[in-house]
Design a protein around this motif. Structure first.
Motif, PDB file in Angstrom:
ATOM      1  N   ASP A  65      27.402  52.612  47.954  1.00 35.19           N
ATOM      2  CA  ASP A  65      28.144  53.123  49.095  1.00 35.19           C
ATOM      3  C   ASP A  65      28.142  52.070  50.206  1.00 35.19           C
ATOM      4  N   GLN A  66      29.309  51.504  50.484  1.00 34.45           N
ATOM      5  CA  GLN A  66      29.336  50.404  51.445  1.00 34.45           C
ATOM      6  C   GLN A  66      29.002  50.875  52.872  1.00 34.45           C
ATOM      7  N   VAL A  67      29.243  52.152  53.166  1.00 32.52           N
ATOM      8  CA  VAL A  67      28.881  52.648  54.496  1.00 32.52           C
ATOM      9  C   VAL A  67      27.365  52.627  54.661  1.00 32.52           C
ATOM     10  N   GLU A  68      26.651  53.115  53.615  1.00 33.35           N
ATOM     11  CA  GLU A  68      25.194  53.043  53.625  1.00 33.35           C
ATOM     12  C   GLU A  68      24.738  51.598  53.814  1.00 33.35           C
ATOM     13  N   ALA A  69      25.352  50.715  53.057  1.00 37.31           N
ATOM     14  CA  ALA A  69      24.966  49.307  53.125  1.00 37.31           C
ATOM     15  C   ALA A  69      25.145  48.762  54.538  1.00 37.31           C
ATOM     16  N   MET A  70      26.291  49.023  55.122  1.00 41.89           N
ATOM     17  CA  MET A  70      26.597  48.458  56.436  1.00 41.89           C
ATOM     18  C   MET A  70      25.707  49.055  57.515  1.00 41.89           C
ATOM     19  N   THR A  71      25.384  50.366  57.405  1.00 44.33           N
ATOM     20  CA  THR A  71      24.616  50.996  58.475  1.00 44.33           C
ATOM     21  C   THR A  71      23.127  50.731  58.358  1.00 44.33           C
ATOM     22  N   MET A  72      22.632  50.456  57.166  1.00 44.59           N
ATOM     23  CA  MET A  72      21.186  50.363  57.005  1.00 44.59           C
ATOM     24  C   MET A  72      20.658  48.939  56.972  1.00 44.59           C
ATOM     25  N   GLY A 112      34.289  47.973  54.340  1.00 41.62           N
ATOM     26  CA  GLY A 112      35.209  48.540  55.309  1.00 41.62           C
ATOM     27  C   GLY A 112      35.945  49.730  54.726  1.00 41.62           C
ATOM     28  N   SER A 113      36.167  50.732  55.581  1.00 39.50           N
ATOM     29  CA  SER A 113      36.834  51.945  55.123  1.00 39.50           C
ATOM     30  C   SER A 113      37.696  52.495  56.250  1.00 39.50           C
ATOM     31  N   PRO A 114      39.000  52.695  56.049  1.00 39.88           N
ATOM     32  CA  PRO A 114      39.755  52.371  54.831  1.00 39.88           C
ATOM     33  C   PRO A 114      39.735  50.863  54.554  1.00 39.88           C
ATOM     34  N   ALA A 115      40.015  50.518  53.313  1.00 34.91           N
ATOM     35  CA  ALA A 115      39.878  49.122  52.919  1.00 34.91           C
ATOM     36  C   ALA A 115      40.912  48.237  53.620  1.00 34.91           C
ATOM     37  N   MET A 116      40.578  46.953  53.668  1.00 33.52           N
ATOM     38  CA  MET A 116      41.497  45.975  54.237  1.00 33.52           C
ATOM     39  C   MET A 116      42.802  45.956  53.438  1.00 33.52           C
ATOM     40  N   VAL A 176      27.554  39.108  39.380  1.00 29.66           N
ATOM     41  CA  VAL A 176      27.581  37.859  40.151  1.00 29.66           C
ATOM     42  C   VAL A 176      27.534  38.176  41.640  1.00 29.66           C
ATOM     43  N   LEU A 177      26.629  37.502  42.339  1.00 26.47           N
ATOM     44  CA  LEU A 177      26.532  37.678  43.789  1.00 26.47           C
ATOM     45  C   LEU A 177      27.780  37.099  44.442  1.00 26.47           C
ATOM     46  N   GLN A 178      28.463  37.912  45.253  1.00 25.66           N
ATOM     47  CA  GLN A 178      29.683  37.446  45.903  1.00 25.66           C
ATOM     48  C   GLN A 178      29.379  36.859  47.276  1.00 25.66           C
ATOM     49  N   GLN A 179      28.585  37.581  48.039  1.00 22.95           N
ATOM     50  CA  GLN A 179      28.306  37.142  49.404  1.00 22.95           C
ATOM     51  C   GLN A 179      27.073  37.875  49.914  1.00 22.95           C
ATOM     52  N   ALA A 180      26.248  37.175  50.675  1.00 23.85           N
ATOM     53  CA  ALA A 180      25.113  37.820  51.330  1.00 23.85           C
ATOM     54  C   ALA A 180      25.169  37.455  52.801  1.00 23.85           C
ATOM     55  N   GLY A 181      25.030  38.435  53.656  1.00 23.19           N
ATOM     56  CA  GLY A 181      25.070  38.145  55.081  1.00 23.19           C
ATOM     57  C   GLY A 181      24.865  39.411  55.873  1.00 23.19           C
ATOM     58  N   THR A 182      24.885  39.298  57.195  1.00 21.85           N
ATOM     59  CA  THR A 182      24.754  40.489  58.028  1.00 21.85           C
ATOM     60  C   THR A 182      26.011  41.328  57.853  1.00 21.85           C
ATOM     61  N   PRO A 183      25.909  42.624  58.143  1.00 20.05           N
ATOM     62  CA  PRO A 183      27.086  43.482  58.023  1.00 20.05           C
ATOM     63  C   PRO A 183      28.279  42.914  58.800  1.00 20.05           C
ATOM     64  N   ARG A 184      28.000  42.389  59.970  1.00 24.15           N
ATOM     65  CA  ARG A 184      29.076  41.839  60.808  1.00 24.15           C
ATOM     66  C   ARG A 184      29.756  40.656  60.113  1.00 24.15           C
ATOM     67  N   GLU A 185      28.938  39.742  59.543  1.00 22.87           N
ATOM     68  CA  GLU A 185      29.504  38.588  58.834  1.00 22.87           C
ATOM     69  C   GLU A 185      30.401  39.020  57.678  1.00 22.87           C
ATOM     70  N   LEU A 186      29.913  40.003  56.914  1.00 24.14           N
ATOM     71  CA  LEU A 186      30.699  40.460  55.772  1.00 24.14           C
ATOM     72  C   LEU A 186      32.021  41.060  56.229  1.00 24.14           C
TER      73      LEU A 186
END
Ligand SMILES: Nc1ncnc2c1ncn2[C@@H]1O[C@H](COP(=O)(O)OP(=O)(O)O)[C@@H](O)[C@H]1O
Ligand SMILES: [Mg+2]
Lengths: 355, 311
Positions: free
Chosen positions: A195-202, A237-241, A213-223
């Motif tokens: 759940d990307q919301v969980e990921a971004m908030t926690m 992001g929701s709704p998606a880009m 495969v790891l795509q990207q690692a960074g702070t929620p803001r960077e992602l």
């Protein structure tokens, strides 16, 4: 406490020829809350289980602190795990469940009782210590599973979708509680969710996985602000880009009536481009791409407009956030254009970020 | 955690009360119309209910092929005065307890072995079940030959190591134990299969959680397998106890109740009465055996089932 390092860690399940996790390179700082996120089957659990020692590492290394634990058995890694289904021993009381690891390692009864009581206090579990897990609610069981990890005072916490068995309301509440508890205890934590919301908030930092495969690692803001490829852009992001494919033209791409400027060198190398723009970065005006409204989702303060546009490659779905109280009706024709400087560019083939 | 955040917790409804009253008929509701049960009901009545009551009735008569005479409880009185009865009862108990205990212990150990990651696991599992499938009489005769004090393979093998083997079936104080061992060999496959089913049904999470908690292989056995395979243990104990208490064929094939009457069990005492033509008397013996087995097994079953856990 200690940091964690995945060093080109790879797992290929027997009988499979593609790795479930491929060449994972990830550095997790001491005390950090890192969230592994990605769609189902992308290798999140496998990565976590490799770190736990429950899954073999076929190639590469895993370090806890400075210590290479690649071939160390789970019990000697000093790592505690919260399982998705909690895995509370059904024949033991809540207190015995929480104290089991200490009892196994020969800690004295008084000390066990003290530490269990301490954890129970933090987790609001004091009235339930003598109960069996079966007689607890889902949220209480979840807390017992947390308690079982806390009591051990491990160097690293692992959590595999610990909230997925809770209902939506409790999930939101428990989410903040777990994050707060982790900050308070300061224990390095690797948390898995789809759940990307969980990921971004926690998460302090978020690592996005796709197909092992790891795509990207960074702070929620960077992602959110600078996704490295179209997959991350669409996943976070929701709704998606909005990801819209355009042909390169002189000076940029033509977004309906508006022009989005693109660097000359990029245009030269890429005859076609994926333009990414978040729903909140689309502005309704009298120039821009014509979009026919399909659905309007009203949220009170603002609303999301779901519609479709016709590009030279065919029809495409477009989502835009609109403010205010005068909302377009279904079937209406809007013209939308991105705010200057808010767009992302990706290559059409591999989706890599351009510029 | 609420204390950490300092805001009211949204508690889910109905955290089950401390002592949830156990639902007696959870999920057992009539899903089919009455007539659907009728064929099974008729079969049950004809094949089980009727014979049981007829047996109870015949135990109160003196009967032969062509005549019967109601004599009240005389058969029971006579059966309890049977000189071999006490010895038979004692042997039945010994036999039941020994076979049951050994099947539990060996079955569990073998099941742990056969659920681990060993080579040829499927093949080994069928091998252990093989003795269950062969004829009891055949096994009895084979082992009688193997256990022959002079010519038997067992004692000859012992001889090689300089051990003078006992008269397995000829020594009156040993015979019943020897037969019990053969019974265990023949029946342990079934116990093992029951245990394998029990162990395999334990969710893998528990083992992994225990492994993370630092439990060694033995501790995982002690704290996970043993308590969570309890339903299998109950099944094995009850099945083998019932089987052991009323066991007859293997004993009859190997010792015929001898030497003397030293390995007579209740069932063989009853059988001898049939042979002698005392049908009413032996029917009374069977009724008594039925109640004796029920009286022994039922309390054990209740006691074992009281502390059941759901996974
Ligand atoms: N024990 C296993 N044996 C074989 N393949 C597995 C096993 N566990 C997972 N996989 C495969 O590995 C991939 C990653 O699985 P997993 O790590 O569980 O994904 P996630 O947790 O991200 O949903 C999936 O394709 C899954 O089918
Ligand atoms: Mg998973």
């Amino acid at each position: 406490m200690a940091g964690v390092t995945f060093d080109a860690a790879t797992r290929v399940y027997p009988g499979s020829d593609t790795p479930a996790v491929a060449d994972l390179d990830l550095q997790i700082e001491d005390g950090e809350f890192l969230v592994l996120v990605g769609p189902s089957g992308c290798g999140k659990s496998t990565s976590l289980r490799m770190l736990a020692g429950l899954e073999a590492v076929d190639d590469g290394r895993i370090l806890v602190g400075d210590r290479d634990v690649t071939h160390v058995s789970p019990k000697d890694r000093d790592i505690a795990m919260v399982f998705q289904n909690y895995a509370l021993y059904p024949h033991m009381s809540v207190g015995d469940n929480m104290g089991f690891a200490l009892r196994i390692s020969g800690v004295g009864t008084d000390e066990i009782a003290r530490r269990v009581a301490e954890a129970a206090k933090i987790l609001d579990l004091e009235p339930y210590l003598d109960r069996r897990p079966k007689s607890l609610s889902g949220g209480q069981r979840q807390r017992v599973a947390m308690g079982r990890a806390i009591v051990r005072r491990p160097r690293v916490f692992l959590m595999d979708e610990p909230l997925s068995n809770l209902d939506a309301k409790l999930r939101v509440q428990t989410r903040t509680e777990i994050a707060a508890l982790q900050r308070r205890l300061g224990v390095t934590t690797v948390y898995v969710t789809h759940d990307q919301v969980e990921a971004m908030t926690m998460g302090d930092r978020v690592a996005v996985l796709k197909d092992g495969v790891l795509q990207q690692a960074g702070t929620p803001r960077e992602l959110y602000d600078r996704p490295v490829n179209a997959f991350v852009a669409g996943f976070i992001g929701s709704p998606a880009m909005n990801l819209l494919e355009f042909g390169a033209e002189d000076g940029g791409v033509r977004f309906g009536g508006a022009t989005v400027p693109v660097e000359r060198s990029v245009l030269a190398a890429h005859p076609r481009l994926l333009l990414g723009v978040r729903p909140e970065d689309l502005e309704v005006g009298d120039r821009g791409l014509p979009v026919e409204v399909d659905v309007v989702e009203e949220l009170g303060a603002d609303a999301y407009v779901y519609g479709h546009a016709v590009l030279d490659g065919g029809p495409a779905n477009v989502v835009a956030r609109v403010r205010g109280r005068s909302l377009p009706a279904k079937g209406a024709l809007l013209r939308v254009a991105p705010r200057p400087g808010s767009t992302h560019l990706f290559a059409v083939g591999d989706g890599a970020r351009l510029g | 955690m609420a204390t950490v955040i300092g805001k009211a917790r949204v508690e889910e409804p109905a955290a089950a009360p401390v002592k949830a009253p156990r639902r007696k008929h959870a999920g057992i509701q009539s899903h089919y119309p009455f007539w659907f049960y009728l064929p099974a009901g008729v079969v049950y009545a004809v094949l089980f209910l009727v014979p049981t009551f007829i047996a109870f009735y015949f135990s109160l008569t003196r009967w032969g092929l062509f005549s019967q005479e109601f004599i009240g409880l005389d058969n029971f009185r006579q059966f309890f005065n049977e000189p071999g009865l006490l010895q038979g009862l004692k042997n039945s108990l010994i036999y039941g307890v020994i076979t049951s205990a050994l099947k539990v212990v060996l079955g569990l150990l073998l099941a742990v072995l056969l659920t681990s990651q060993i080579i040829a696991r499927g093949w080994l599992r069928s091998v252990i079940f093989f003795p269950v499938l062969v004829s009891t009489i055949g096994v009895g005769i084979t082992f009688t030959i193997l256990m022959n004090p002079q010519q038997g393979l067992i004692n000859k093998t012992l001889e090689v190591f300089g051990i003078h083997g006992p008269g397995w079936l000829t020594n009156p104080s040993l015979a019943i134990y020897s037969v019990a061992l053969v019974d265990v060999w023949k029946g342990v496959g079934l116990a093992t299969v029951i245990y394998i089913a029990g162990i395999v049904s334990i969710p893998r999470d528990y083992f992994e959680a225990a492994e993370m908690d630092g439990a060694t292989a033995f501790e995982r056995f002690r704290h996970i397998i043993l308590p969570l395979a309890r339903p299998a243990t109950v099944t094995v104990i009850i099945l083998s106890l019932i089987g052991g208490l009323r066991s007859f064929d293997l004993i009859w094939a190997m010792t015929g109740g001898g030497p003397g009457f030293s390995s007579d069990v209740i069932a063989s005492v009853i059988y001898k009465q049939y042979q002698a033509g005392f049908y009413g008397l032996s029917t009374a013996g069977n009724v008594i055996l039925f109640f004796a087995v029920t009286l022994i097994v039922l309390p054990i079953f209740w006691a074992l089932n009281r502390k059941q856990v759901d996974m």
